[in-house]
Design an enzyme around this catalytic site. Sequence first.
Site, PDB file in Angstrom:
ATOM      1  N   ARG A 100       0.837  -1.200   0.000  1.00 31.79           N
ATOM      2  CA  ARG A 100       0.000   0.000   0.000  1.00 31.79           C
ATOM      3  C   ARG A 100       0.876   1.256   0.000  1.00 31.79           C
ATOM      4  NH1 ARG A 100      -5.116   1.341  -1.479  1.00 31.79           N
ATOM      5  NH2 ARG A 100      -6.212   2.631   0.029  1.00 31.79           N
ATOM      6  N   THR A 389      -9.243   0.032 -10.316  1.00 30.11           N
ATOM      7  CA  THR A 389      -8.521  -1.073  -9.681  1.00 30.11           C
ATOM      8  C   THR A 389      -8.575  -2.315 -10.566  1.00 30.11           C
ATOM      9  OG1 THR A 389      -9.043  -0.211  -7.505  1.00 30.11           O
ATOM     10  CG2 THR A 389      -8.541  -2.528  -7.572  1.00 30.11           C
ATOM     11  N   THR A 407      -3.993  -1.214  -7.554  1.00 23.76           N
ATOM     12  CA  THR A 407      -4.776  -0.015  -7.866  1.00 23.76           C
ATOM     13  C   THR A 407      -3.928   1.242  -7.994  1.00 23.76           C
ATOM     14  OG1 THR A 407      -6.688   1.294  -7.124  1.00 23.76           O
ATOM     15  CG2 THR A 407      -5.210   0.532  -5.412  1.00 23.76           C
ATOM     16  N   GLN A 426      -3.728   7.735  -4.332  1.00 18.86           N
ATOM     17  CA  GLN A 426      -4.224   6.917  -3.209  1.00 18.86           C
ATOM     18  C   GLN A 426      -4.531   7.719  -1.942  1.00 18.86           C
ATOM     19  OE1 GLN A 426      -5.859   3.732  -3.367  1.00 18.86           O
ATOM     20  NE2 GLN A 426      -4.053   3.519  -4.647  1.00 18.86           N
ATOM     21  N   SER A 453      -7.964   0.966   2.693  1.00 22.39           N
ATOM     22  CA  SER A 453      -8.388   0.448   1.393  1.00 22.39           C
ATOM     23  C   SER A 453      -9.650  -0.393   1.559  1.00 22.39           C
ATOM     24  CB  SER A 453      -7.266  -0.424   0.834  1.00 22.39           C
ATOM     25  OG  SER A 453      -7.697  -1.163  -0.282  1.00 22.39           O
ATOM     26  N   GLY A 476     -13.950  -0.135  -5.869  1.00 20.13           N
ATOM     27  CA  GLY A 476     -14.041   0.839  -4.783  1.00 20.13           C
ATOM     28  C   GLY A 476     -14.593   0.215  -3.517  1.00 20.13           C
TER      29      GLY A 476
HETATM   30  N1  GLU Z   1      -8.428   2.874  -3.858  1.00 20.19           N
HETATM   31  C1  GLU Z   1      -9.417   1.927  -3.525  1.00 20.19           C
HETATM   32  C2  GLU Z   1      -8.926   1.002  -2.462  1.00 20.19           C
HETATM   33  O1  GLU Z   1      -7.781   0.842  -2.268  1.00 20.19           O
HETATM   34  C3  GLU Z   1      -9.854   1.097  -4.662  1.00 20.19           C
HETATM   35  C4  GLU Z   1     -10.494   1.901  -5.707  1.00 20.19           C
HETATM   36  C5  GLU Z   1     -11.208   1.062  -6.693  1.00 20.19           C
HETATM   37  O2  GLU Z   1     -11.450  -0.099  -6.526  1.00 20.19           O
HETATM   38  O3  GLU Z   1     -11.534   1.609  -7.698  1.00 20.19           O
HETATM   39  O4  GLU Z   1      -9.688   0.392  -1.820  1.00 20.19           O
END
Ligand code: GLU
Length: 569
Positions: A100, A389, A407, A426, A453, A476
């Site tokens: 991450r 992602t 992602t 992020q 996340s 997301g």
């Molecule tokens: N940034 C999001 C996460 O780490 C994911 C975004 C996405 O799935 O589009 O959970």
Amino acid sequence: MTKLFRFLTIVAVAALAVSCGDRETRRTDGDSQIMVAAANPHAAEAGMAVLRAGGSAIDAAVAIQTVLGLVEPQSSGPAGGAFLLYYDAASRRVEAYDGREMAPRATRPDHFLGPDGTPRAFADVVAGGQSVGVPGVMAMLEMAHTRHGTLPWSDLFEHAIALAKEGFAVSPRFRFFMDFAPWTQAMPGPQAYFSDENGNLLDAGERLRNPAYADSMRRLAREGAGVMYEGALAEAIVEAVANAPVNPGAMTLEDLAAYRPLERSPLCRPYRDYFVCGMPPPTSGGVVVLQILGLLEGFDLSVMEPGGAAFVHLLSQASRLAYADRDMYLADPDYVAVPAEGLLSPNYLYGRTQLIDVNRDMGRAEAGDPWSDEALPRAPDLTEDVPGTSHFAVVDAAGNAVTMTTTVESVFGSNVMAGGMFLNNQLTDFSFEPQRGGHPVANAPAPGKRPRSSMAPIMVFDAEGELFALVGSAGGSRIPLYVVQAVIALVDWDMTMQEALDLPHFGNRNGATELETGTELEALVPALEALGHPVRTTVMNSGTHGIRIHEGRMDGGADLRREGVVLPE
Ligand code: GLU
């Protein structure tokens, strides 16, 4: 995000999903020895070529990621972050790798507050340097490769280098996103990259070359992941962040040099006769998936219709409860005390299950109290993630496996480029509000912290301890819902992976009960409203990929809502 932009997203992504939905991706082969399921055919082929050459699942993951960053840059790339679960067949061990992003040291709790002290709009901060976290994915892959690689690291970049140099045909989905978001349209770097010599955006099918990406991959191949953190490429990243045309950021070379990927302890819990392993915080994904499964364990789902009102009601109640806890407690465990064990304890989950009424929607759920220390952060974080992602799964010839979600956060991340790569955004996964109601929010920005996340790479083992399934998704904050649905379909309804991924989506993130637009679930609206649910239909563009190993045979699944494939051999 503005309401208008959200609406346009829904309409436009729905149209794209329909156009992708006609494709035949169902390629399963019961006698396969090796398999890759990924969101793009070039990436899947790169992974398969590595496996064919005797590479391990981790070797394949490096090849897949470096190709994804080129051909599907709207979703992931080397300047993003990821979580990876690895199954080592010889030792029967599951390892959890955290790649991450980290916040630069200049990050303060008010990072996303405006001059008047209120949170800035997502659309105003996503693009530019301020949202960029220190990338983690390549350092994480290198760490895993050092332990479990078979082929030399330098051999794993050939596909990415060749495709970047020779060019590749732009996919319909990539083309769609080139001018989709207003902030992408406004950023000169991506627009120049996406355009031909006359300044027109390329069409789907046209060839796109990225010599700078080829060069970055050559450096990575030759010198290792350290080139992201020190030297010319690191300097290019710092400069691009500082000189971004909007929202210049304050990342330094010291920030890059301080990055460390981490090995964490996977979270594993029983579900019926199976054992489900997920990623621990800083992602909320593993805890939310395991909580929902734990909350549903007491109900006999096997007799329920996958698309019936009874099941939709139950899962929406369990997910309300899990998302209430997620919003309150889940964040980077190296910065705040996160009660992951408490949230998954059978006693706690049993108590929470008592809140489910099979005949009535519970309304907005409150977070529970997995411990009773009043000093701990207890204000909800209500930020929302937007799609950007990718997920892939790999099984190698020795039976080792990878399930990895990766992602750049939003579409093309921050829309800032360095070394041919898109830098992530992020940091917008932090809570924009550091405090709520006078209480600190656990997921508030801080120097060196990893934003929470939703990514949820999952492994499932059967009663004999044999690897049964690898799954995960994009999407997301809905990611855990897509993953839970797949696990239930595999375990409770004995579906193949593709059947599981083909089910229409729904869920409740502790607000409205959401049903996937254009599916038979829309017929449930009256029944759910009669149970008291606020209901809305919406696009649910999951991007779920997975592999099942059932009675010694493998079958894979690729999400028809995207451009993925399963390659068996
Ligand atoms: N940034 C999001 C996460 O780490 C994911 C975004 C996405 O799935 O589009 O959970």
